[in-house]
Design an enzyme around this catalytic site. Sequence first.
Site, short mmCIF file in Angstrom:
data_model
loop_
_atom_site.label_atom_id
_atom_site.label_comp_id
_atom_site.label_asym_id
_atom_site.label_seq_id
_atom_site.Cartn_x
_atom_site.Cartn_y
_atom_site.Cartn_z
N GLY A 245 0.85 -1.19 0.00
CA GLY A 245 0.00 0.00 0.00
C GLY A 245 0.88 1.24 0.00
O GLY A 245 0.61 2.22 -0.71
N ASN B 272 -7.27 4.55 9.51
CA ASN B 272 -6.82 3.27 10.05
C ASN B 272 -6.79 3.22 11.57
O ASN B 272 -6.70 2.16 12.15
CB ASN B 272 -5.43 2.93 9.50
CG ASN B 272 -4.47 4.08 9.61
OD1 ASN B 272 -4.72 5.17 9.11
ND2 ASN B 272 -3.35 3.87 10.28
N SER C 175 -3.90 -2.55 -0.46
CA SER C 175 -2.90 -3.50 0.00
C SER C 175 -3.58 -4.83 0.30
O SER C 175 -4.66 -4.85 0.89
CB SER C 175 -2.29 -2.93 1.28
OG SER C 175 -1.20 -3.69 1.68
N ALA C 176 -2.96 -5.96 -0.09
CA ALA C 176 -3.62 -7.26 0.05
C ALA C 176 -3.71 -7.75 1.49
O ALA C 176 -4.67 -8.43 1.85
CB ALA C 176 -2.85 -8.31 -0.77
N HIS C 177 -2.73 -7.38 2.31
CA HIS C 177 -2.69 -8.02 3.65
C HIS C 177 -3.78 -7.51 4.59
O HIS C 177 -3.94 -8.04 5.68
CB HIS C 177 -1.29 -7.92 4.27
CG HIS C 177 -0.87 -6.56 4.72
ND1 HIS C 177 -0.83 -6.21 6.05
CD2 HIS C 177 -0.45 -5.47 4.04
CE1 HIS C 177 -0.39 -4.96 6.16
NE2 HIS C 177 -0.17 -4.49 4.96
N THR D 198 10.33 -7.57 -11.85
CA THR D 198 9.61 -8.82 -12.13
C THR D 198 8.48 -9.02 -11.12
O THR D 198 8.67 -8.84 -9.92
CB THR D 198 10.60 -10.01 -12.08
OG1 THR D 198 11.61 -9.76 -13.06
CG2 THR D 198 9.91 -11.33 -12.38
N CYS E 63 2.34 0.87 12.37
CA CYS E 63 3.61 1.46 11.97
C CYS E 63 4.16 2.39 13.03
O CYS E 63 5.34 2.65 13.07
CB CYS E 63 3.44 2.25 10.68
SG CYS E 63 2.48 1.38 9.50
C1 PLP Z 1 -4.67 3.73 5.70
C2 PLP Z 1 -3.39 3.03 5.39
N1 PLP Z 1 -2.63 3.46 4.36
C3 PLP Z 1 -1.49 2.85 4.03
C4 PLP Z 1 -1.01 1.76 4.70
C5 PLP Z 1 0.26 1.09 4.28
O1 PLP Z 1 0.01 -0.15 3.65
P1 PLP Z 1 1.17 -1.27 3.58
O2 PLP Z 1 1.28 -1.86 4.95
O3 PLP Z 1 0.69 -2.27 2.59
O4 PLP Z 1 2.40 -0.59 3.15
C6 PLP Z 1 -1.75 1.27 5.80
C7 PLP Z 1 -1.25 0.15 6.61
O5 PLP Z 1 -1.52 0.04 7.79
C8 PLP Z 1 -2.98 1.92 6.14
O6 PLP Z 1 -3.73 1.49 7.16
#
Ligand code: PLP
Length: 383
Positions: free
Chosen positions: A70, A150, A198-200, A236, A325
């Site tokens: 993401g 988030n 983002s996939a996770h 790749t 994060c």
């Molecule tokens: C709102 C938001 N944006 C961006 C990201 C970043 O995504 P990624 O963990 O795939 O780098 C996150 C991840 O917590 C998120 O919650």
Amino acid sequence: MIYLDNAATTPLFPEVKQVMIAHIHSNEYGNPSSVHALGRKSRNAVEDAREQIALSIHANASEIIFTGSGTESINSAIMGAAFANQQHGKHLITSTIEHHAVLHTCQYLESLGWDVTYIPVSGDGVVDVQRIRSAVRKDTILISIMYANNEMGAIQPIQEIASICKQNKILFHCDMVQAYGQCDINVQELMVDMMSTSAHKIHGPKGIGFLYLRRGLPWHPYIHGGKQERGRRAGTENVAAILGFAKASEVTSNQLQEKQQTLFTLKQAFLDIIQNEIPVGTWIINGQGQSLPSILNISFLGIDAETLMISLDLTGIACSHGSACTSGSLEPSHVLKAMNLSDERIKGALRFSFSVMNTIEEVKTAALEISKQVMNLQRKVKL
Ligand SMILES: Cc1ncc(COP(=O)(O)O)c(C=O)c1O
């Protein structure tokens, strides 16, 4: 372990695991850029996955670029739009509650001479649309606002912001990392030019995301090298992760309404117990407007959320303090600060986030244990 940290990341769906393991065990290791049969097989698999992803947001497959996260999607969207449009202006608008992937990219652009306006939010964490309208200038080239936050789940007035962009011929990027797979997203109706995911966060693998880039948009690639992704993202492709992402997207899209209902039920069951167990006035929900059914942010007054989080971890309950994060840092949450919450509310805030892989029993057990521990801590503070 009762896992209530699904906004940080989610466990893989069994179907996703199956697809990825099958791919790894297969002998289909060709490079999707190779012209021989083995390469073509990988290319076809990647293109089928792209079709599925495009379908999930009502886009064209050619508008989907696979990325490494993401964060990469966001960096590529903002930097790519800023560099490609600098002859029209160097002013960007974003909000104070964005993820650091957006905020730090904007700060980097500021260091290179761009000008960024950071729009404040209400006490419920909703961006002020009127302030966005007033911030628009002749040299504004991009607005980047997240769909849902988030840390406390607040949903933003995306359609109104998209209208401001259209009226003023400004590009619109939306960070949909939390919203994708929870909200029904139609890029035509939402009028977004770029969106990041983002996939996770949707029970897919880590290290894979996609950027939706509206066809014909002035944009410069961010990663340079080979001609992969139609020359828009060199490197790749991670075929196993792409296949896993497409499967997670398919499973999610097929049960979107059911998923929304399940998440809503889980959140409500959790909240009912907190309401019954913990005395009124000693806790507050942060972000009380329209929010994602998967996220609940609560301030427990008079206590240190870090202490509570560690104690919950010891009893087998995983939740978080701020976003994943930043939770390792001792910095108070920039999101809760931007909402102008008191120091006591920020210090006592924990995020509980649910997924369809949680059960109602788990959520109720966790809520009872949390209530018990919160009241113990609040009692100790009073002594
Ligand atoms: C709102 C938001 N944006 C961006 C990201 C970043 O995504 P990624 O963990 O795939 O780098 C996150 C991840 O917590 C998120 O919650």
